[in-house]
Design a protein around this motif. Structure first.
Motif, PDB file in Angstrom:
ATOM      1  N   TYR A 187      -0.817  12.224   0.643  1.00  0.00           N
ATOM      2  CA  TYR A 187      -1.635  13.126   1.439  1.00  0.00           C
ATOM      3  C   TYR A 187      -1.140  14.561   1.236  1.00  0.00           C
ATOM      4  O   TYR A 187       0.032  14.791   0.949  1.00  0.00           O
ATOM      5  CB  TYR A 187      -1.524  12.803   2.931  1.00  0.00           C
ATOM      6  CG  TYR A 187      -2.045  11.442   3.314  1.00  0.00           C
ATOM      7  CD1 TYR A 187      -1.202  10.333   3.295  1.00  0.00           C
ATOM      8  CD2 TYR A 187      -3.367  11.262   3.703  1.00  0.00           C
ATOM      9  CE1 TYR A 187      -1.676   9.078   3.644  1.00  0.00           C
ATOM     10  CE2 TYR A 187      -3.850  10.009   4.056  1.00  0.00           C
ATOM     11  CZ  TYR A 187      -3.003   8.925   4.025  1.00  0.00           C
ATOM     12  OH  TYR A 187      -3.477   7.688   4.372  1.00  0.00           O
ATOM     13  N   TYR A 235       0.838  -1.197   0.000  1.00  0.00           N
ATOM     14  CA  TYR A 235       0.000   0.000   0.000  1.00  0.00           C
ATOM     15  C   TYR A 235       0.873   1.246   0.000  1.00  0.00           C
ATOM     16  O   TYR A 235       1.836   1.345   0.748  1.00  0.00           O
ATOM     17  CB  TYR A 235      -0.893   0.036   1.242  1.00  0.00           C
ATOM     18  CG  TYR A 235      -2.100  -0.868   1.208  1.00  0.00           C
ATOM     19  CD1 TYR A 235      -2.132  -2.040   0.476  1.00  0.00           C
ATOM     20  CD2 TYR A 235      -3.239  -0.532   1.933  1.00  0.00           C
ATOM     21  CE1 TYR A 235      -3.239  -2.854   0.458  1.00  0.00           C
ATOM     22  CE2 TYR A 235      -4.367  -1.347   1.920  1.00  0.00           C
ATOM     23  CZ  TYR A 235      -4.359  -2.497   1.186  1.00  0.00           C
ATOM     24  OH  TYR A 235      -5.470  -3.308   1.182  1.00  0.00           O
ATOM     25  N   TYR A 259      -2.156   1.285  17.848  1.00  0.00           N
ATOM     26  CA  TYR A 259      -3.128   0.688  16.929  1.00  0.00           C
ATOM     27  C   TYR A 259      -4.175  -0.110  17.711  1.00  0.00           C
ATOM     28  O   TYR A 259      -3.855  -0.757  18.721  1.00  0.00           O
ATOM     29  CB  TYR A 259      -2.403  -0.247  15.954  1.00  0.00           C
ATOM     30  CG  TYR A 259      -3.286  -1.327  15.364  1.00  0.00           C
ATOM     31  CD1 TYR A 259      -3.258  -2.634  15.853  1.00  0.00           C
ATOM     32  CD2 TYR A 259      -4.160  -1.020  14.335  1.00  0.00           C
ATOM     33  CE1 TYR A 259      -4.075  -3.610  15.318  1.00  0.00           C
ATOM     34  CE2 TYR A 259      -4.986  -1.995  13.798  1.00  0.00           C
ATOM     35  CZ  TYR A 259      -4.933  -3.287  14.292  1.00  0.00           C
ATOM     36  OH  TYR A 259      -5.747  -4.251  13.758  1.00  0.00           O
ATOM     37  N   ASN A 311      -5.865  -3.739   7.102  1.00  0.00           N
ATOM     38  CA  ASN A 311      -6.339  -2.696   8.005  1.00  0.00           C
ATOM     39  C   ASN A 311      -5.566  -2.613   9.314  1.00  0.00           C
ATOM     40  O   ASN A 311      -5.857  -1.751  10.145  1.00  0.00           O
ATOM     41  CB  ASN A 311      -7.819  -2.934   8.321  1.00  0.00           C
ATOM     42  CG  ASN A 311      -8.692  -2.820   7.084  1.00  0.00           C
ATOM     43  OD1 ASN A 311      -8.313  -2.186   6.113  1.00  0.00           O
ATOM     44  ND2 ASN A 311      -9.838  -3.460   7.129  1.00  0.00           N
ATOM     45  N   SER A 368     -14.839  -4.478   9.902  1.00  0.00           N
ATOM     46  CA  SER A 368     -13.404  -4.719  10.039  1.00  0.00           C
ATOM     47  C   SER A 368     -12.637  -3.482   9.627  1.00  0.00           C
ATOM     48  O   SER A 368     -12.699  -3.056   8.476  1.00  0.00           O
ATOM     49  CB  SER A 368     -12.985  -5.910   9.169  1.00  0.00           C
ATOM     50  OG  SER A 368     -11.596  -6.118   9.255  1.00  0.00           O
ATOM     51  N   TYR A 369     -11.919  -2.916  10.570  1.00  0.00           N
ATOM     52  CA  TYR A 369     -11.157  -1.706  10.296  1.00  0.00           C
ATOM     53  C   TYR A 369     -10.082  -1.556  11.367  1.00  0.00           C
ATOM     54  O   TYR A 369     -10.101  -2.255  12.380  1.00  0.00           O
ATOM     55  CB  TYR A 369     -12.053  -0.463  10.268  1.00  0.00           C
ATOM     56  CG  TYR A 369     -12.993  -0.364  11.442  1.00  0.00           C
ATOM     57  CD1 TYR A 369     -14.284  -0.882  11.364  1.00  0.00           C
ATOM     58  CD2 TYR A 369     -12.598   0.239  12.636  1.00  0.00           C
ATOM     59  CE1 TYR A 369     -15.151  -0.817  12.438  1.00  0.00           C
ATOM     60  CE2 TYR A 369     -13.458   0.301  13.710  1.00  0.00           C
ATOM     61  CZ  TYR A 369     -14.731  -0.232  13.611  1.00  0.00           C
ATOM     62  OH  TYR A 369     -15.593  -0.162  14.681  1.00  0.00           O
ATOM     63  N   GLY A 370      -9.131  -0.672  11.105  1.00  0.00           N
ATOM     64  CA  GLY A 370      -8.083  -0.403  12.074  1.00  0.00           C
ATOM     65  C   GLY A 370      -8.137   1.053  12.497  1.00  0.00           C
ATOM     66  O   GLY A 370      -8.445   1.936  11.694  1.00  0.00           O
ATOM     67  N   PHE A 381      -5.877   4.116  14.462  1.00  0.00           N
ATOM     68  CA  PHE A 381      -4.485   4.474  14.750  1.00  0.00           C
ATOM     69  C   PHE A 381      -4.413   5.879  15.328  1.00  0.00           C
ATOM     70  O   PHE A 381      -5.261   6.724  15.046  1.00  0.00           O
ATOM     71  CB  PHE A 381      -3.651   4.455  13.462  1.00  0.00           C
ATOM     72  CG  PHE A 381      -3.614   3.134  12.751  1.00  0.00           C
ATOM     73  CD1 PHE A 381      -4.663   2.736  11.927  1.00  0.00           C
ATOM     74  CD2 PHE A 381      -2.527   2.290  12.892  1.00  0.00           C
ATOM     75  CE1 PHE A 381      -4.636   1.524  11.265  1.00  0.00           C
ATOM     76  CE2 PHE A 381      -2.488   1.075  12.238  1.00  0.00           C
ATOM     77  CZ  PHE A 381      -3.542   0.688  11.423  1.00  0.00           C
ATOM     78  N   THR A 385      -8.190   2.983   9.079  1.00  0.00           N
ATOM     79  CA  THR A 385      -7.824   2.277   7.856  1.00  0.00           C
ATOM     80  C   THR A 385      -8.892   1.258   7.510  1.00  0.00           C
ATOM     81  O   THR A 385      -9.212   0.383   8.322  1.00  0.00           O
ATOM     82  CB  THR A 385      -6.472   1.575   8.012  1.00  0.00           C
ATOM     83  OG1 THR A 385      -5.460   2.552   8.184  1.00  0.00           O
ATOM     84  CG2 THR A 385      -6.147   0.753   6.774  1.00  0.00           C
ATOM     85  N   LEU A 386      -9.444   1.425   6.333  1.00  0.00           N
ATOM     86  CA  LEU A 386     -10.399   0.489   5.751  1.00  0.00           C
ATOM     87  C   LEU A 386     -10.014   0.452   4.275  1.00  0.00           C
ATOM     88  O   LEU A 386     -10.576   1.172   3.451  1.00  0.00           O
ATOM     89  CB  LEU A 386     -11.817   1.002   5.971  1.00  0.00           C
ATOM     90  CG  LEU A 386     -12.952   0.127   5.472  1.00  0.00           C
ATOM     91  CD1 LEU A 386     -12.880  -1.240   6.099  1.00  0.00           C
ATOM     92  CD2 LEU A 386     -14.292   0.783   5.808  1.00  0.00           C
ATOM     93  N   PHE A 387      -8.967  -0.340   3.981  1.00  0.00           N
ATOM     94  CA  PHE A 387      -8.248  -0.321   2.715  1.00  0.00           C
ATOM     95  C   PHE A 387      -7.466   0.978   2.547  1.00  0.00           C
ATOM     96  O   PHE A 387      -6.277   0.963   2.345  1.00  0.00           O
ATOM     97  CB  PHE A 387      -9.176  -0.532   1.518  1.00  0.00           C
ATOM     98  CG  PHE A 387      -9.878  -1.853   1.571  1.00  0.00           C
ATOM     99  CD1 PHE A 387     -11.225  -1.921   1.853  1.00  0.00           C
ATOM    100  CD2 PHE A 387      -9.185  -3.018   1.365  1.00  0.00           C
ATOM    101  CE1 PHE A 387     -11.867  -3.146   1.940  1.00  0.00           C
ATOM    102  CE2 PHE A 387      -9.817  -4.249   1.442  1.00  0.00           C
ATOM    103  CZ  PHE A 387     -11.159  -4.309   1.728  1.00  0.00           C
ATOM    104  N   LYS A 388      -8.131   2.104   2.594  1.00  0.00           N
ATOM    105  CA  LYS A 388      -7.416   3.376   2.576  1.00  0.00           C
ATOM    106  C   LYS A 388      -7.439   3.954   3.984  1.00  0.00           C
ATOM    107  O   LYS A 388      -8.284   3.584   4.809  1.00  0.00           O
ATOM    108  CB  LYS A 388      -8.071   4.338   1.589  1.00  0.00           C
ATOM    109  CG  LYS A 388      -9.513   4.654   1.916  1.00  0.00           C
ATOM    110  CD  LYS A 388     -10.154   5.498   0.827  1.00  0.00           C
ATOM    111  CE  LYS A 388     -11.605   5.765   1.144  1.00  0.00           C
ATOM    112  NZ  LYS A 388     -12.297   6.505   0.074  1.00  0.00           N
ATOM    113  N   THR A 389      -6.513   4.882   4.244  1.00  0.00           N
ATOM    114  CA  THR A 389      -6.408   5.483   5.572  1.00  0.00           C
ATOM    115  C   THR A 389      -6.791   6.944   5.496  1.00  0.00           C
ATOM    116  O   THR A 389      -6.239   7.693   4.688  1.00  0.00           O
ATOM    117  CB  THR A 389      -4.987   5.342   6.115  1.00  0.00           C
ATOM    118  OG1 THR A 389      -4.658   3.953   6.209  1.00  0.00           O
ATOM    119  CG2 THR A 389      -4.872   5.969   7.508  1.00  0.00           C
TER     120      THR A 389
END
Lengths: 113, 111
Positions: A35, A31, B50, A98, B31-33, B35, B95-99
């Protein structure tokens, strides 16, 4: 490991000029993201990639293009610079999924006059 | 759509005291992260802690802990025993694929 590197560190452009901000990572991360951070504000996602050949738009993609031909590199192209694009640009990479944190480059400070 | 909200633009804390920085998020995914990152005045981004959406225990990393309340969609950062070097911007991210990131909270630690 050099981690995430960005070039240049500083850049001044005139309105209408184009340029490419370079980003490279040597951690074999899938990934990568770009930004922008305006003064006193958070980071807004421009474009991101989940692997070589795969890119997608973030929150503020207008005026920017990206491509990801290799795992290591993720350049950001400004097509026709505008004063509103004056900002600090950060590139980041992560293992993917994730649950992995982002590793950030040192940033590029761009001024458009 | 993902969204992160940090409602405290600035916070003051006395050295050696604890402080809580608020973060709420919005997503319909399970499902997600989550941070937290620190950005000192020098500008670099430093990963702090995290929390996974399926983790039942709150994450801790040294003086940092994450108060995760899934039903309320909040992920507050608690810094214990504040130090002068903790003065910085703090960003919550999901983060859910993208952050994506929140707008940040600037923390000032007073001697």
């Amino acid at each position: 490991n050099a981690g995430v590197t960005q070039t240049p560190k500083f850049q001044v452009l005139k309105t209408g000029q184009s340029m490419t901000l370079q980003c490279a990572q040597d951690m074999n991360h899938e990934y990568m993201s770009w930004y922008r951070q305006d003064p006193g504000m958070g980071l807004r996602l421009i474009h991101y990639s989940v692997g070589a050949g795969i890119t997608d738009q973030g929150e503020v993609p207008n005026g920017y293009n990206v491509s990801r031909s290799t795992t290591e590199d993720f350049p950001l192209r400004l097509l026709s610079a505008a004063p509103s694009q004056t900002s600090v640009y950060f590139c980041a990479s992560s293992y993917g999924g994730n649950s992995y944190e982002q590793y950030f480059g040192p940033g590029t400070r761009l001024t458009v006059t | 759509a993902q969204k992160i909200t940090q409602t405290q633009p600035g916070m003051f804390v006395q050295e050696k005291e604890a402080v809580t920085l608020d973060c709420t998020y919005d997503t319909s995914d399970q499902s997600y992260g989550l941070f937290w990152y620190k950005q000192p005045s020098s500008g670099e981004m430093i990963f702090l802690i995290y929390q996974g959406s399926y983790d039942e225990q709150n994450a801790t990393e040294g003086r940092y802990s994450l108060n995760f309340q899934k039903a309320r969609k909040s992920a507050n950062l608690v810094i214990s025993a504040s130090q002068l070097g903790d003065s910085a911007m703090y960003f919550c991210a999901m983060t859910l694929f993208k952050t994506i990131f929140g707008a940040g909270t600037r923390l000032f630690v007073k001697a």
